[in-house]
Design a protein around this motif. Structure first.
Motif: not given
Lengths: 413, 248
Positions: A93-106, A237-247
């Motif tokens: 659950l911690g991973d889930y919440r962290a991804l939502g709040s800390e990765v901007p592309g999500v 992810v916000i856009s196709a271009e952001a896929m790799d950086s977000t990953q």
């Protein structure tokens, strides 16, 4: 000088002569063209089926949703032994919440935890897959509802006993009735049906996506599985271009959170929907190319067959050639006559093969879920290739005919 | 002129000098191997001489390539062969029309067929236009071949043993056709080894070992109409004799 009208007339007469000669030996002509017929039909059919396969793969990959990343738990190594994907559930659950709040592309994410369970309602029961997800899930997967609404954060927080039914489940339990507002018992826990999912067909990698029930993940964890870990996390992810950086940001974050040493492999796996699509597309493309290459061998064999029959035919018609030369046919006229015979043979073969190829594709389309696509380019290719084969394999026999000595040819028995 | 065949330089025709004028009817005689066929092939522009000169209507044939020879044959030579050489499974009309397919300026179909019909009528086959060779007698087939030879108004009608496959009566008919064509101004050159066929010609050549050994005007020329009448009379007599014999 001859007028252009008379030149056309001259060539027109040679065309008529060539076609008549083929019609005179209709069975032989058909058998000779068979190689080309099979070759062209095979190429057209293979390419059409290949294109259809690619289209259906692309369709099922895009059914996963646009710009979607899926993180699977597991794939960690224990003393060098790979436990395989999903070997260990370790997404929290911690991973889930962290991804939502800390990765901007999500922009949206949902965990997924699933179990097989018996659902009972309306006096009937049905074994299905119950998946615990977040409210974002249907949005990420581009999954529409035909009735009702998705649950919200409030339902998640309170672990509400609400459920959305896939169309298959709804049909099995309620028939044509609208299930919204009805009660479904899953492992003897009563759920209220709040929505009905649209049909999505069989999923990528098999499995009927219509045969499932969605409930809040908190409810699933607390009341169904009792597990504290998720099987997977699905992210838009916000856009196709952001896929790799977000990953790569997600990878970094999860490695930190899971305390993976820099020398170790990831203990999770990220599936990039675009990568899958590209890979699958490349694979189907290669297979199609390979099949088309094998099929085109038949075209070469067909061409050799044409050359063979043309040589025989010229031998048989030596006297006719002698007569024509004596009466004033120029070497060019004789060459053109036999070249046109060869081209007409392979072109007719090409057209019959084209029809056959389209028929094969249509039949395959009717008998399977695959939708073969006969493209204009493959038709043009079949057409062009059969003319080229006629010219290539007809040249030698035609030149031989044109070089015949009229005196010998007239004496030939 | 000289003609050498093959690598061994067999001189089929050697030191031969011949002049044929427009309007002549020449019979070339000789045993097989005498060079008469080679002479025909040279005259017919099928095979130019190895050395020497052949002028056809003031054109130096020995200088020409295969394409130019083809044009010359098409326009100036009409061939008649012993074995007719008609295209099988092709109507008389289409056989006769064939040389027009290879003209420098190809006529429209309607005109080609009109001309073919006209020459077939001239050779007495107006009623057989759509018959195929297999549906025609030998004499009729040879008449189709003659019509085909005439369609391009050639300078020379070149006949190689034209009666070789025909019976005596039909031969007389064909020779009658040749004589009337010659009377109309067409030059005829004919190879034959039969003296009674050569007798229809105005001029007779005899060849031996590639040379002309005799060249004379035919002062006792057979007239086809008289010969036909004679044959008819002979046949009638033969039938009458047979009837008398039966009566006894």
């Amino acid at each position: 000088m001859p007028t252009s009208g008379s030149r056309w007339r001259r060539h027109g007469l040679i065309v008529i002569t060539a076609v008549r000669a083929l019609r005179r030996n209709a069975l032989r002509s058909l058998l000779t063209a068979l190689g080309i017929i099979i070759g062209v039909a095979a190429v057209i059919g293979m390419v059409a089926i290949g294109n259809g396969a690619r289209a259906s793969i692309e369709e099922s990959v895009s059914a996963l949703g646009q710009n979607v990343l899926t993180i699977f738990s597991g794939s960690n190594r224990n003393n060098g032994i790979s436990m395989g994907t999903g070997g260990t559930a370790n997404l929290t659950l911690g991973d889930y919440r962290a991804l939502g709040s800390e990765v901007p592309g999500v922009v949206a994410l949902s965990p997924e935890i699933s179990a097989t369970a018996q659902a009972i309602a309306n006096g009937r029961n049905w074994s299905t897959t119950v998946a615990g997800v977040a409210p974002d899930y249907t949005g990420i997967r581009d999954w529409k509802l035909t009735a009702g609404a998705m649950f919200d954060e409030h339902d998640v927080n309170s672990a509400s006993k609400v459920a959305l039914l896939g169309p298959k489940v709804a049909h099995e339990l309620f028939g044509p009735l609208n299930p919204v507002g009805q009660s479904v018992r899953v492992r003897n826990i009563p759920f209220v049906v709040i929505g009905l999912l649209e049909s999505k067909g069989s999923g990528f990698g098999g499995g009927d996506q219509d045969d499932r029930i969605l409930i809040p993940y908190s409810t699933a964890m607390r009341r169904l599985t009792g597990e504290r870990y998720f099987r997977s996390l699905t992210i838009r992810v916000i856009s196709a271009e952001a896929m790799d950086s977000t990953q790569s940001q997600i990878t970094t974050l999860l490695r930190q959170r899971h305390r993976v040493q820099s020398a170790e492999d990831d203990d999770f796996m990220i599936l990039n929907q675009k990568e899958i699509a590209d890979t699958m597309s490349t694979v189907t493309g290669s297979i199609t190319l390979l099949l088309a290459a094998i099929a085109s061998m038949s075209l070469v064999v067909g061409g050799i067959g044409i050359m063979n029959i043309m040589l025989v035919s010229i031998k048989e018609r030596t006297r006719e050639i002698g007569i024509r030369i004596a009466l004033g046919a120029r070497p060019g006229d004789i060459r053109l006559q036999f070249l046109l015979e060869a081209v007409a043979l392979s072109l007719a073969g090409g057209l019959i093969g084209l029809a056959l190829g389209v028929a094969i594709s249509t039949t395959v389309g009717a008998l399977s879920s695959l939708k073969p696509v006969v493209t204009g380019s493959s038709v043009a290719l079949a057409f062009g290739v059969s003319v080229l084969i006629g010219v290539f394999f007809g040249s030698y026999p035609a030149t031989r005919a044109a070089k015949l000595d009229p005196i010998d040819a007239l004496r030939y028995e | 002129m000289t003609y050498a065949s093959g690598e061994a330089e067999v001189r089929a025709v050697d030191h031969l000098s011949l002049d044929i004028q427009r309007g002549e009817f020449v019979a070339v005689m000789g045993v097989s191997g005498s060079g008469k066929s080679t002479l025909m092939n040279i005259i017919g522009c099928l095979d130019p001489p190895t050395s020497g000169t052949y002028l056809l209507d003031d054109v130096a044939v020995s200088q020409l390539d295969r394409r130019q020879l083809a044009i010359l044959r098409n326009e100036k030579i009409g061939f008649v062969f012993q074995s007719f050489n008609l295209l099988a499974r092709t109507s008389a009309l289409e056989n006769v029309e064939l040389p027009l397919h290879y003209s420098e300026a190809v006529l429209p179909r309607r005109e080609r067929l009109a001309r073919a019909t006209a020459v077939l009528t001239r050779t007495g086959l107006a009623g057989r236009l759509n018959h195929r060779p297999s549906q025609l007698s030998g004499g009729q087939q040879q008449r189709v071949a003659i019509a085909r030879a005439l369609i391009n108004n050639p300078e020379v009608l070149l006949a190689d043993e034209p009666t070789g496959n025909l019976d005596t009566r039909t031969s007389a008919d064909v020779m009658g056709l040749f004589q009337s064509l010659n009377d109309a101004g067409i030059t005829v050159v004919m190879v034959t080894h039969e003296l009674d066929i050569a007798a229809y010609a105005k001029r007779m050549l005899v060849m031996r070992d590639g040379r002309v050994v005799d060249d004379r005007l035919n002062d006792r020329r057979t007239v086809a109409s008289e010969e036909q009448a004679r044959l008819q009379h002979a046949m009638t007599n033969a039938m009458l004799d047979e009837r008398d014999a039966d009566a006894h």
